[in-house]
Design a protein around this motif. Structure first.
Motif, PDB file in Angstrom:
ATOM      1  N   ARG A   1      42.041  42.474  39.039  1.00 49.34           N
ATOM      2  CA  ARG A   1      43.106  42.577  39.918  1.00 49.34           C
ATOM      3  C   ARG A   1      43.779  43.956  40.031  1.00 49.34           C
ATOM      4  NH1 ARG A   1      44.856  37.805  36.780  1.00 49.34           N
ATOM      5  NH2 ARG A   1      44.028  35.919  37.848  1.00 49.34           N
TER       6      ARG A   1
ATOM      7  N   GLU B   1      47.775  32.472  39.845  1.00 51.18           N
ATOM      8  CA  GLU B   1      46.558  33.490  39.828  1.00 51.18           C
ATOM      9  C   GLU B   1      45.590  33.138  40.591  1.00 51.18           C
ATOM     10  OE1 GLU B   1      46.647  34.608  35.097  1.00 51.18           O
ATOM     11  OE2 GLU B   1      45.483  32.940  35.641  1.00 51.18           O
TER      12      GLU B   1
ATOM     13  N   ASP C   1      44.287  35.814  43.560  1.00 46.78           N
ATOM     14  CA  ASP C   1      42.701  36.170  43.624  1.00 46.78           C
ATOM     15  C   ASP C   1      42.173  35.792  45.125  1.00 46.78           C
ATOM     16  OD1 ASP C   1      42.850  36.935  40.886  1.00 46.78           O
ATOM     17  OD2 ASP C   1      41.869  35.049  40.228  1.00 46.78           O
ATOM     18  N   SER C   2      42.680  34.869  45.594  1.00 46.47           N
ATOM     19  CA  SER C   2      42.094  34.366  46.823  1.00 46.47           C
ATOM     20  C   SER C   2      42.652  35.558  47.837  1.00 46.47           C
ATOM     21  CB  SER C   2      42.671  33.071  47.411  1.00 46.47           C
ATOM     22  OG  SER C   2      44.074  33.086  47.806  1.00 46.47           O
TER      23      SER C   2
ATOM     24  N   ASP D   1      43.301  38.819  46.873  1.00 46.71           N
ATOM     25  CA  ASP D   1      42.901  39.940  46.256  1.00 46.71           C
ATOM     26  C   ASP D   1      44.126  40.786  45.827  1.00 46.71           C
ATOM     27  OD1 ASP D   1      40.062  39.917  46.646  1.00 46.71           O
ATOM     28  OD2 ASP D   1      40.163  40.437  48.738  1.00 46.71           O
TER      29      ASP D   1
ATOM     30  N   THR E   1      45.831  28.144  48.980  1.00 53.11           N
ATOM     31  CA  THR E   1      44.793  28.735  48.408  1.00 53.11           C
ATOM     32  C   THR E   1      43.434  28.145  48.869  1.00 53.11           C
ATOM     33  OG1 THR E   1      46.027  29.024  46.232  1.00 53.11           O
ATOM     34  CG2 THR E   1      43.349  29.499  46.584  1.00 53.11           C
TER      35      THR E   1
END
Length: 317
Positions: free
Chosen positions: A191, A217, A221-222, A224, A309
């Motif tokens: 990240r 999280e 993460d999806s 970036d 997400t």
């Protein structure tokens, strides 16, 4: 044009974003000169030149890296004596503020910390009491020493000469009393760094516990993006303190900020209210955070966030 000294915040030559912001701000005040202390100047030179450093003063003797903080104040003090700059600008990090304080004592000058703006006559704007009060302040004695809060101004390229000038400093006995005996490199994930991320996804008290940050999280993460947390969440031990967003944590100004289960206390708002687009997910329609929202969803974050997400994953796929 008057010369403005800008202390470079870097890690072995990798220049931090806040330095580029301060160089950009300095260009509106005079002719910026970067002050680079430590190893890695060759790697940093192109970036500093691209963002407007007319001169790059380099102090890279081996002994400078052995002692924390104090050598930077001594390098700056020597340059102020030699160059008589209009001001010294320093990134408003924990170390930067200590350097500023030490330098002010050495020069018998006034110091202003956490400026969020500067005018041509070096009047600083400060946002205090969680952003509830805006103050205008100006140094009244000596060379103005001002620390500039990260993410308070944009970083825009403006190439300059970038002339390298070697600087030699003989450290005083007091500057060598503290010595770095060992360094341990922090293990970092994929990240982006919180203060420099274009997307930040944060969780608060509504996450319910450490395990609840799993969906925060996943959303980050999806996209970036980086993960942030409110003070309530970090104080409860649900997420590490270095990810706290707020007046006593980190100030962020990403393109997109998603606040999940965060009520919107003044302390938190002070750290993220300059974000370009703010999305809020909260089951309480009266939560103060909605006052800042560009887009708001009244609902249970444990239902809304996984759906978001999933939808992002479909569109990316």
């Amino acid at each position: 044009m008057a010369e403005i000294l800008v202390l470079v915040d870097h890690v072995d030559g990798a220049v931090k974003k806040v330095t580029l912001e301060v160089l950009t701000l300095a260009r509106s005040l005079g002719e910026p000169s970067a002050v680079f202390v430590g190893a890695g100047a060759d790697a940093a030179a192109a970036t500093l030149t691209e963002y407007g450093a007319a001169n790059i003063y380099v102090a890279d003797a081996d002994d400078l890296g052995k002692h924390p903080v104090a050598p930077k104040a001594e390098v700056l003090a020597q340059l102020v004596g030699e160059k008589s700059p209009a001001a010294v600008l320093i990134p408003s990090t924990a170390e930067g503020k200590e350097v500023a304080g030490r330098l002010a004592v050495k020069l018998n000058s006034g110091v202003i910390t956490d400026a969020v703006g500067l005018t041509a006559d070096l009047t600083a704007t400060q946002s205090i009491f969680g952003g509830a009060v805006i103050v205008q302040a100006k140094v009244g004695a000596g060379t103005p020493i001002i620390t500039v809060r990260p993410n308070s101004s944009p970083a825009e390229a403006g190439p300059a000469a970038g002339t390298r000038v070697e600087v030699t400093v003989a450290l005083s006995d007091s500057a060598t009393k503290a010595t770095t005996t060992n360094k341990v490199e922090e293990t970092k994930g994929a990240r982006p760094e919180l203060a420099e991320a274009a997307v930040v996804v944060s969780g608060g008290r509504g996450v319910g516990g450490a395990e609840g940050f799993g969906i925060i999280e996943a959303l980050a993460d999806s996209l970036d993006g980086a993960v942030g947390a409110s003070r309530a969440a970090t104080d409860a031990g649900w997420y590490p303190h270095q990810y706290q967003v707020g007046q006593t944590g980190k100030t962020v100004s990403p393109q997109l900020y998603i606040a999940n289960g965060i009520s919107g206390a003044i302390q938190h708002r002070a750290g993220m209210q300059t974000s370009k687009t703010i999305v809020v997910v909260n089951k309480d329609p009266e939560a103060p955070i909605f006052e800042l929202a560009d887009y708001g969803v009244v609902g249970d974050l444990f239902t809304v966030v996984p759906q978001l997400t999933e939808e992002i994953g479909k569109r990316k796929g």
